[in-house]
Scaffold this motif. Sequence first.
Motif, PDB file in Angstrom:
ATOM      1  N   UNK A 166      32.914 -23.049  47.603  1.00 59.92           N
ATOM      2  CA  UNK A 166      33.091 -21.752  47.816  1.00 59.92           C
ATOM      3  C   UNK A 166      32.657 -20.770  46.448  1.00 59.92           C
ATOM      4  N   UNK A 167      32.488 -19.690  46.981  1.00 62.89           N
ATOM      5  CA  UNK A 167      31.872 -18.604  46.242  1.00 62.89           C
ATOM      6  C   UNK A 167      32.498 -18.074  44.898  1.00 62.89           C
ATOM      7  N   UNK A 168      32.734 -18.014  43.686  1.00 62.97           N
ATOM      8  CA  UNK A 168      33.208 -17.454  42.949  1.00 62.97           C
ATOM      9  C   UNK A 168      34.447 -16.855  42.902  1.00 62.97           C
ATOM     10  N   UNK A 169      33.711 -15.516  43.979  1.00 64.84           N
ATOM     11  CA  UNK A 169      34.640 -14.455  44.109  1.00 64.84           C
ATOM     12  C   UNK A 169      35.819 -15.170  45.268  1.00 64.84           C
ATOM     13  N   UNK A 170      35.584 -16.268  46.156  1.00 63.96           N
ATOM     14  CA  UNK A 170      36.804 -16.453  46.776  1.00 63.96           C
ATOM     15  C   UNK A 170      37.578 -17.736  46.335  1.00 63.96           C
ATOM     16  N   UNK A 171      37.269 -18.730  45.183  1.00 64.23           N
ATOM     17  CA  UNK A 171      37.715 -19.200  43.907  1.00 64.23           C
ATOM     18  C   UNK A 171      38.232 -18.214  43.204  1.00 64.23           C
ATOM     19  N   UNK A 172      38.502 -17.127  42.807  1.00 63.46           N
ATOM     20  CA  UNK A 172      39.013 -15.833  42.184  1.00 63.46           C
ATOM     21  C   UNK A 172      39.759 -15.302  43.039  1.00 63.46           C
ATOM     22  N   UNK A 173      39.828 -15.240  44.235  1.00 66.62           N
ATOM     23  CA  UNK A 173      40.618 -14.685  44.804  1.00 66.62           C
ATOM     24  C   UNK A 173      42.232 -15.960  45.218  1.00 66.62           C
ATOM     25  N   UNK A 174      41.258 -17.146  45.640  1.00 69.49           N
ATOM     26  CA  UNK A 174      42.848 -17.952  45.895  1.00 69.49           C
ATOM     27  C   UNK A 174      43.703 -17.996  45.208  1.00 69.49           C
ATOM     28  N   UNK A 175      42.764 -18.457  43.238  1.00 67.21           N
ATOM     29  CA  UNK A 175      43.782 -18.594  42.677  1.00 67.21           C
ATOM     30  C   UNK A 175      44.809 -17.471  41.770  1.00 67.21           C
ATOM     31  N   UNK A 176      44.493 -15.926  42.360  1.00 66.13           N
ATOM     32  CA  UNK A 176      45.294 -14.790  42.451  1.00 66.13           C
ATOM     33  C   UNK A 176      46.396 -15.147  42.972  1.00 66.13           C
ATOM     34  N   UNK A 177      46.079 -15.244  44.364  1.00 69.21           N
ATOM     35  CA  UNK A 177      47.123 -15.573  45.328  1.00 69.21           C
ATOM     36  C   UNK A 177      48.078 -16.568  45.465  1.00 69.21           C
ATOM     37  N   UNK A 178      47.198 -18.174  44.387  1.00 69.74           N
ATOM     38  CA  UNK A 178      48.735 -18.928  44.255  1.00 69.74           C
ATOM     39  C   UNK A 178      49.042 -18.854  42.935  1.00 69.74           C
ATOM     40  N   UNK A 179      48.608 -18.171  42.110  1.00 76.96           N
ATOM     41  CA  UNK A 179      49.377 -17.702  40.488  1.00 76.96           C
ATOM     42  C   UNK A 179      50.691 -16.721  41.029  1.00 76.96           C
ATOM     43  N   UNK A 180      49.929 -15.605  41.662  1.00 78.03           N
ATOM     44  CA  UNK A 180      51.202 -14.929  42.128  1.00 78.03           C
ATOM     45  C   UNK A 180      52.243 -15.578  43.491  1.00 78.03           C
TER      46      UNK A 180
END
Length: 185
Positions: A166-180
């Motif tokens: 996965x693209x680092x941005x995709x990983x970041x967005x998934x982590x932010x979504x999961x966290x929120x």
Amino acid sequence: MAEHRTMQRQALLDAARSLLTEGGTDALTFPALAERTGLARSSVYEYFRSRAAVVEELCAVDFPVWAAEVEAAMEAADTAADKIEAYVRSQLTLVGDRRHRAVVAISAGELEAGAREKIRAAHGGLVAMVGAALTALGHEEPRLTAMLLQGVVDAAVRRIELGAAEDPEQITEAAVTMALRGVTG
């Protein structure tokens, strides 16, 4: 003389960051430090007694700067949820930074008990930062939730560091979504 020693010590730390970023903990050797700085190998021992001492110094110097950047991002956010997003996003943005890459490489390697304790204390400071935002969201166990939230961040960091598909941005967005979603219900 003192200024020269300070400059040499800084050069050794810069070389250590580069070595850790390029090759992980295995690359951080005294011969490699000597080669990168132009010092004799025996001179490196005048500044650091062991590889663990280099690691401990890097943590003492770099982690507070990194944590201050996370804290500044959180302070700039308006709501508790925005602060949590800033907490996650800022840490993942810092993954490409040499200081962060060195800290990640360090945490994967062998450390003396003193160095491990300093890293734990520094991570504890990160967890404490997000505690107030979690309390504002009504969490009854903000410390536990913060530790679990940091686990999401750590997993995303590892995924980015490994060069996942996965693209680092995709990983970041998934982590932010999961966290929120995880902290706001």
